[in-house]
Scaffold this motif. Sequence first.
Motif, PDB file in Angstrom:
ATOM      1  N   TRP A  77       3.947   1.544  -1.102  1.00 26.51           N
ATOM      2  CA  TRP A  77       4.599   1.652  -2.408  1.00 26.51           C
ATOM      3  C   TRP A  77       3.654   2.296  -3.418  1.00 26.51           C
ATOM      4  O   TRP A  77       4.025   3.207  -4.147  1.00 26.51           O
ATOM      5  CB  TRP A  77       5.024   0.253  -2.857  1.00 26.51           C
ATOM      6  CG  TRP A  77       5.622   0.202  -4.240  1.00 26.51           C
ATOM      7  CD1 TRP A  77       5.069  -0.383  -5.318  1.00 26.51           C
ATOM      8  CD2 TRP A  77       6.884   0.750  -4.654  1.00 26.51           C
ATOM      9  NE1 TRP A  77       5.909  -0.237  -6.404  1.00 26.51           N
ATOM     10  CE2 TRP A  77       7.023   0.456  -6.032  1.00 26.51           C
ATOM     11  CE3 TRP A  77       7.894   1.474  -4.007  1.00 26.51           C
ATOM     12  CZ2 TRP A  77       8.139   0.856  -6.760  1.00 26.51           C
ATOM     13  CZ3 TRP A  77       9.006   1.870  -4.738  1.00 26.51           C
ATOM     14  CH2 TRP A  77       9.123   1.558  -6.102  1.00 26.51           C
ATOM     15  N   ARG A  78       2.380   1.836  -3.428  1.00 25.92           N
ATOM     16  CA  ARG A  78       1.389   2.417  -4.341  1.00 25.92           C
ATOM     17  C   ARG A  78       1.171   3.890  -4.037  1.00 25.92           C
ATOM     18  O   ARG A  78       1.060   4.713  -4.951  1.00 25.92           O
ATOM     19  CB  ARG A  78       0.056   1.667  -4.216  1.00 25.92           C
ATOM     20  CG  ARG A  78       0.038   0.370  -5.006  1.00 25.92           C
ATOM     21  CD  ARG A  78      -1.229  -0.424  -4.774  1.00 25.92           C
ATOM     22  NE  ARG A  78      -2.418   0.348  -5.084  1.00 25.92           N
ATOM     23  CZ  ARG A  78      -3.656   0.026  -4.750  1.00 25.92           C
ATOM     24  NH1 ARG A  78      -3.880  -1.096  -4.086  1.00 25.92           N
ATOM     25  NH2 ARG A  78      -4.676   0.768  -5.055  1.00 25.92           N
ATOM     26  N   TRP A  79       1.126   4.255  -2.751  1.00 22.19           N
ATOM     27  CA  TRP A  79       0.900   5.645  -2.342  1.00 22.19           C
ATOM     28  C   TRP A  79       2.062   6.525  -2.781  1.00 22.19           C
ATOM     29  O   TRP A  79       1.877   7.607  -3.330  1.00 22.19           O
ATOM     30  CB  TRP A  79       0.708   5.712  -0.816  1.00 22.19           C
ATOM     31  CG  TRP A  79       0.402   7.084  -0.333  1.00 22.19           C
ATOM     32  CD1 TRP A  79      -0.798   7.692  -0.348  1.00 22.19           C
ATOM     33  CD2 TRP A  79       1.333   8.008   0.238  1.00 22.19           C
ATOM     34  NE1 TRP A  79      -0.676   8.955   0.171  1.00 22.19           N
ATOM     35  CE2 TRP A  79       0.616   9.190   0.544  1.00 22.19           C
ATOM     36  CE3 TRP A  79       2.717   7.970   0.514  1.00 22.19           C
ATOM     37  CZ2 TRP A  79       1.235  10.299   1.106  1.00 22.19           C
ATOM     38  CZ3 TRP A  79       3.310   9.071   1.074  1.00 22.19           C
ATOM     39  CH2 TRP A  79       2.598  10.217   1.366  1.00 22.19           C
ATOM     40  N   GLY A 117       3.863  10.613  -9.139  1.00 24.64           N
ATOM     41  CA  GLY A 117       3.276  10.827 -10.451  1.00 24.64           C
ATOM     42  C   GLY A 117       2.709  12.216 -10.647  1.00 24.64           C
ATOM     43  O   GLY A 117       2.461  12.637 -11.766  1.00 24.64           O
ATOM     44  N   ARG A 118       2.485  12.955  -9.552  1.00 22.68           N
ATOM     45  CA  ARG A 118       1.892  14.280  -9.677  1.00 22.68           C
ATOM     46  C   ARG A 118       2.873  15.307 -10.223  1.00 22.68           C
ATOM     47  O   ARG A 118       4.011  15.355  -9.806  1.00 22.68           O
ATOM     48  CB  ARG A 118       1.399  14.743  -8.298  1.00 22.68           C
ATOM     49  CG  ARG A 118       0.102  14.042  -7.938  1.00 22.68           C
ATOM     50  CD  ARG A 118      -0.404  14.488  -6.572  1.00 22.68           C
ATOM     51  NE  ARG A 118      -1.545  13.675  -6.183  1.00 22.68           N
ATOM     52  CZ  ARG A 118      -2.093  13.741  -4.972  1.00 22.68           C
ATOM     53  NH1 ARG A 118      -1.621  14.532  -4.050  1.00 22.68           N
ATOM     54  NH2 ARG A 118      -3.122  12.987  -4.696  1.00 22.68           N
ATOM     55  N   TRP A 158       0.838  -1.203   0.000  1.00 21.48           N
ATOM     56  CA  TRP A 158       0.000   0.000   0.000  1.00 21.48           C
ATOM     57  C   TRP A 158       0.869   1.248   0.000  1.00 21.48           C
ATOM     58  O   TRP A 158       0.619   2.192  -0.746  1.00 21.48           O
ATOM     59  CB  TRP A 158      -0.917  -0.013   1.239  1.00 21.48           C
ATOM     60  CG  TRP A 158      -1.726   1.237   1.362  1.00 21.48           C
ATOM     61  CD1 TRP A 158      -2.904   1.496   0.752  1.00 21.48           C
ATOM     62  CD2 TRP A 158      -1.395   2.420   2.113  1.00 21.48           C
ATOM     63  NE1 TRP A 158      -3.331   2.770   1.091  1.00 21.48           N
ATOM     64  CE2 TRP A 158      -2.425   3.345   1.914  1.00 21.48           C
ATOM     65  CE3 TRP A 158      -0.297   2.756   2.928  1.00 21.48           C
ATOM     66  CZ2 TRP A 158      -2.405   4.606   2.515  1.00 21.48           C
ATOM     67  CZ3 TRP A 158      -0.283   4.010   3.526  1.00 21.48           C
ATOM     68  CH2 TRP A 158      -1.330   4.924   3.311  1.00 21.48           C
ATOM     69  N   ARG A 164       4.163   5.899  -5.222  1.00 23.02           N
ATOM     70  CA  ARG A 164       4.134   5.987  -6.691  1.00 23.02           C
ATOM     71  C   ARG A 164       3.104   7.027  -7.155  1.00 23.02           C
ATOM     72  O   ARG A 164       3.363   7.799  -8.070  1.00 23.02           O
ATOM     73  CB  ARG A 164       3.773   4.621  -7.297  1.00 23.02           C
ATOM     74  CG  ARG A 164       4.829   3.561  -7.047  1.00 23.02           C
ATOM     75  CD  ARG A 164       6.027   3.681  -7.948  1.00 23.02           C
ATOM     76  NE  ARG A 164       5.683   3.353  -9.324  1.00 23.02           N
ATOM     77  CZ  ARG A 164       6.534   3.453 -10.349  1.00 23.02           C
ATOM     78  NH1 ARG A 164       7.766   3.855 -10.158  1.00 23.02           N
ATOM     79  NH2 ARG A 164       6.138   3.130 -11.551  1.00 23.02           N
ATOM     80  N   SER A 165       1.941   7.059  -6.492  1.00 22.57           N
ATOM     81  CA  SER A 165       0.914   8.016  -6.883  1.00 22.57           C
ATOM     82  C   SER A 165       1.337   9.444  -6.542  1.00 22.57           C
ATOM     83  O   SER A 165       1.038  10.379  -7.262  1.00 22.57           O
ATOM     84  CB  SER A 165      -0.421   7.677  -6.206  1.00 22.57           C
ATOM     85  OG  SER A 165      -0.362   7.938  -4.818  1.00 22.57           O
ATOM     86  N   GLN A 166       2.069   9.605  -5.450  1.00 21.73           N
ATOM     87  CA  GLN A 166       2.562  10.932  -5.061  1.00 21.73           C
ATOM     88  C   GLN A 166       3.618  11.407  -6.056  1.00 21.73           C
ATOM     89  O   GLN A 166       3.636  12.560  -6.444  1.00 21.73           O
ATOM     90  CB  GLN A 166       3.179  10.893  -3.657  1.00 21.73           C
ATOM     91  CG  GLN A 166       2.184  10.601  -2.552  1.00 21.73           C
ATOM     92  CD  GLN A 166       1.106  11.657  -2.414  1.00 21.73           C
ATOM     93  OE1 GLN A 166       1.412  12.851  -2.333  1.00 21.73           O
ATOM     94  NE2 GLN A 166      -0.136  11.248  -2.398  1.00 21.73           N
TER      95      GLN A 166
END
Length: 50
Positions: A41-43, A49-50, A39, A45-47
Motif C-alpha cells: 500500500w505504501r509503495w 504521488g509521482r 508495504w 501510494r508513493s508511485q
Amino acid sequence: MTLEHVALVWQSGVGFGFKAGVGVGIAVGLLLAWLWLAWLWRWVRSQAGR
C-alpha cells in the motif's frame, strides 16, 4: 503406567502439538500477509504521488 496409557498420552500430546502448530502457522501467515499488504500500500501510494 501401561503401554496403552503412554500411547494415549503421546497421541493426545501430538494432537495438541499439531493444533498449536497450525494455530501459530496461521497467526504468523496473517501477520506476514498484513505487513506485506501494508508495504505494498505504501509503495503504491508513493508511485501514485509521482
